[in-house]
Design a protein around this motif. Structure first.
Motif, PDB file in Angstrom:
ATOM      1  N   VAL A   1       0.833  -1.202   0.000  1.00  0.00           N
ATOM      2  CA  VAL A   1       0.000   0.000   0.000  1.00  0.00           C
ATOM      3  C   VAL A   1       0.867   1.251   0.000  1.00  0.00           C
ATOM      4  O   VAL A   1       0.639   2.193  -0.788  1.00  0.00           O
ATOM      5  CB  VAL A   1      -0.942   0.001   1.226  1.00  0.00           C
ATOM      6  CG1 VAL A   1      -1.565   1.388   1.434  1.00  0.00           C
ATOM      7  CG2 VAL A   1      -2.048  -1.031   1.052  1.00  0.00           C
ATOM      8  N   MET A   2       1.866   1.286   0.872  1.00  0.00           N
ATOM      9  CA  MET A   2       2.726   2.461   0.959  1.00  0.00           C
ATOM     10  C   MET A   2       3.545   2.653  -0.312  1.00  0.00           C
ATOM     11  O   MET A   2       3.777   3.787  -0.757  1.00  0.00           O
ATOM     12  CB  MET A   2       3.643   2.336   2.177  1.00  0.00           C
ATOM     13  CG  MET A   2       2.911   2.334   3.508  1.00  0.00           C
ATOM     14  SD  MET A   2       1.817   3.763   3.731  1.00  0.00           S
ATOM     15  CE  MET A   2       3.037   5.098   3.784  1.00  0.00           C
ATOM     16  N   SER A   3       3.973   1.552  -0.914  1.00  0.00           N
ATOM     17  CA  SER A   3       4.716   1.648  -2.169  1.00  0.00           C
ATOM     18  C   SER A   3       3.841   2.217  -3.275  1.00  0.00           C
ATOM     19  O   SER A   3       4.255   3.111  -4.038  1.00  0.00           O
ATOM     20  CB  SER A   3       5.223   0.266  -2.565  1.00  0.00           C
ATOM     21  OG  SER A   3       5.876   0.286  -3.814  1.00  0.00           O
ATOM     22  N   ASP A   4       2.598   1.726  -3.386  1.00  0.00           N
ATOM     23  CA  ASP A   4       1.681   2.212  -4.411  1.00  0.00           C
ATOM     24  C   ASP A   4       1.275   3.662  -4.141  1.00  0.00           C
ATOM     25  O   ASP A   4       1.137   4.467  -5.085  1.00  0.00           O
ATOM     26  CB  ASP A   4       0.435   1.328  -4.463  1.00  0.00           C
ATOM     27  CG  ASP A   4       0.757  -0.081  -4.973  1.00  0.00           C
ATOM     28  OD1 ASP A   4       1.812  -0.257  -5.601  1.00  0.00           O
ATOM     29  OD2 ASP A   4      -0.068  -0.977  -4.726  1.00  0.00           O
ATOM     30  N   LEU A   5       1.096   3.998  -2.866  1.00  0.00           N
ATOM     31  CA  LEU A   5       0.731   5.372  -2.517  1.00  0.00           C
ATOM     32  C   LEU A   5       1.845   6.334  -2.907  1.00  0.00           C
ATOM     33  O   LEU A   5       1.588   7.419  -3.458  1.00  0.00           O
ATOM     34  CB  LEU A   5       0.446   5.463  -1.022  1.00  0.00           C
ATOM     35  CG  LEU A   5       0.070   6.845  -0.471  1.00  0.00           C
ATOM     36  CD1 LEU A   5      -1.201   7.367  -1.146  1.00  0.00           C
ATOM     37  CD2 LEU A   5      -0.116   6.791   1.054  1.00  0.00           C
ATOM     38  N   ALA A   6       3.080   5.938  -2.624  1.00  0.00           N
ATOM     39  CA  ALA A   6       4.215   6.792  -2.982  1.00  0.00           C
ATOM     40  C   ALA A   6       4.292   7.001  -4.480  1.00  0.00           C
ATOM     41  O   ALA A   6       4.594   8.111  -4.967  1.00  0.00           O
ATOM     42  CB  ALA A   6       5.506   6.171  -2.470  1.00  0.00           C
ATOM     43  N   ALA A   7       3.999   5.946  -5.254  1.00  0.00           N
ATOM     44  CA  ALA A   7       4.041   6.061  -6.708  1.00  0.00           C
ATOM     45  C   ALA A   7       2.966   7.022  -7.220  1.00  0.00           C
ATOM     46  O   ALA A   7       3.207   7.808  -8.130  1.00  0.00           O
ATOM     47  CB  ALA A   7       3.869   4.688  -7.347  1.00  0.00           C
ATOM     48  N   VAL A   8       1.767   6.953  -6.615  1.00  0.00           N
ATOM     49  CA  VAL A   8       0.682   7.851  -7.020  1.00  0.00           C
ATOM     50  C   VAL A   8       1.022   9.282  -6.700  1.00  0.00           C
ATOM     51  O   VAL A   8       0.821  10.201  -7.529  1.00  0.00           O
ATOM     52  CB  VAL A   8      -0.633   7.422  -6.334  1.00  0.00           C
ATOM     53  CG1 VAL A   8      -1.713   8.477  -6.567  1.00  0.00           C
ATOM     54  CG2 VAL A   8      -1.095   6.077  -6.853  1.00  0.00           C
ATOM     55  N   VAL A   9       1.535   9.521  -5.507  1.00  0.00           N
ATOM     56  CA  VAL A   9       1.862  10.885  -5.084  1.00  0.00           C
ATOM     57  C   VAL A   9       2.967  11.469  -5.957  1.00  0.00           C
ATOM     58  O   VAL A   9       2.926  12.631  -6.374  1.00  0.00           O
ATOM     59  CB  VAL A   9       2.288  10.897  -3.601  1.00  0.00           C
ATOM     60  CG1 VAL A   9       2.841  12.251  -3.203  1.00  0.00           C
ATOM     61  CG2 VAL A   9       1.094  10.523  -2.715  1.00  0.00           C
TER      62      VAL A   9
END
Length: 316
Positions: free
Chosen positions: A305-313
């Motif tokens: 989740v944190m990896s995907d969130l960082a990519a989106v941001v």
């Protein structure tokens, strides 16, 4: 739950399908993570007829718990099983490659190791055949089954006095069999203070009896016991810790943090093979393995989740 042999990428590859691996798969499946679970027909607790000290399952054969767990997981279509052995793991977060015996490689964003430990028993003839029944290694798992019996402790290590004191509430009598080893002075002093019967000669073999077992000390001298505890040497049941260059402890466990993360990013470990640095030893029981699987599974999900969130941001 589907069976697959197709090459594809998963969110998480869970290697091992004992209580830790199955619970991790259940936790991840409930979050609709794509999960592949690699399972073989070999488990550390195969010698045990029953598992004990597990709330709601005390006295249940281990295979029955695994079967029930598999049925639970069948509800979650994102979890797939491959009934083959993994031979190698390599790679990095989002690009791990799992090599499978007789099946195409699988790629995964994260890897969760749950392959357990292997027990190497003292070299005493007959011991392996009795391990899991009248010979055990954990008093919390098997001690009550030896209650009101004469119980032998095989070995002369520093754990003997504590184990003797622990079993004193259960056993009718505790007997120390040093198997030819000489106890250290402080161990010997504790044995004497506890007034334990002690035999220092080599144990030439053990045999099952109607009331437990007997230890052969020489060709004319045997010690009758209702049960026996041994201290196995532990080793990883699979080569993945070495392949991935994971940090391990003196007792052979993979070092993990409180969430099951290993020293290598993207790799988690749960169950008997894992060892938290602040604990004196791996917490080897079915219940703690399952609990560790839940925690490590959730940690994998949060990591993704944190990896995907960082990519989106970063992309906005």
């Amino acid at each position: 739950m589907k069976q697959t042999n197709k090459t594809q990428q998963y969110d998480v590859a869970v290697i091992g399908a004992g209580s830790a691996g199955l619970q991790a798969a259940l936790t991840l499946g409930r979050m609709r993570r794509s999960v592949v679970v690699f399972s073989t027909d070999r488990f550390r607790n195969d010698p045990a007829e029953h598992m004990q000290n597990f709330l709601g399952h005390d006295g249940t054969p281990p295979a029955e718990l695994r079967l029930a767990a598999r049925k639970d997981i069948e509800r979650y279509e994102s979890v797939e099983f491959v009934e083959r052995a993994v031979v190698a793991v390599a790679g990095e977060p989002d690009a791990f490659v799992v090599s499978v015996d007789g099946s195409p490689d699988v790629t995964a964003r994260r890897v969760l190791l749950a392959t357990g430990l292997a027990d190497e028993l003292p070299d005493v003839p007959g011991l392996t055949d009795l391990f899991g029944t009248v010979v055990a290694h954990c008093p919390y798992c098997h001690g009550y089954e030896f209650a009101d019996r004469r119980v032998g402790l095989l070995g002369a290590g520093p754990h003997i006095p504590m184990l003797a004191q622990l079993m004193s509430r259960l056993a009718s009598e505790v007997v120390v069999l040093t198997n030819g080893a000489e106890p250290e002075p402080e161990v010997l002093a504790a044995i004497k203070a506890l007034r334990l019967e002690m035999h220092t000669g080599p144990v030439l073999g053990v045999e099952e009896t109607e009331k437990g077992l007997k230890a052969l000390l020489d060709y004319e001298h045997t010690v009758d016991l209702g049960g026996m505890f041994v201290a196995p040497t532990w080793r990883q049941a699979a080569p993945f810790a070495e392949q991935l260059e994971l940090e391990t402890g003196d007792l052979g466990g993979i070092h993990v943090d409180i969430m099951g993360a290993t020293s290598r990013p993207g790799v988690y470990a749960a169950g008997d093979l894992a060892h938290h640095r602040d604990l004196p030893m791996p917490m080897a029981s079915v219940l703690t393995a399952a609990a560790a699987g839940l925690v490590a599974g959730a940690a994998c999900d949060r990591d993704l989740v944190m990896s995907d969130l960082a990519a989106v941001v970063t992309a906005t």
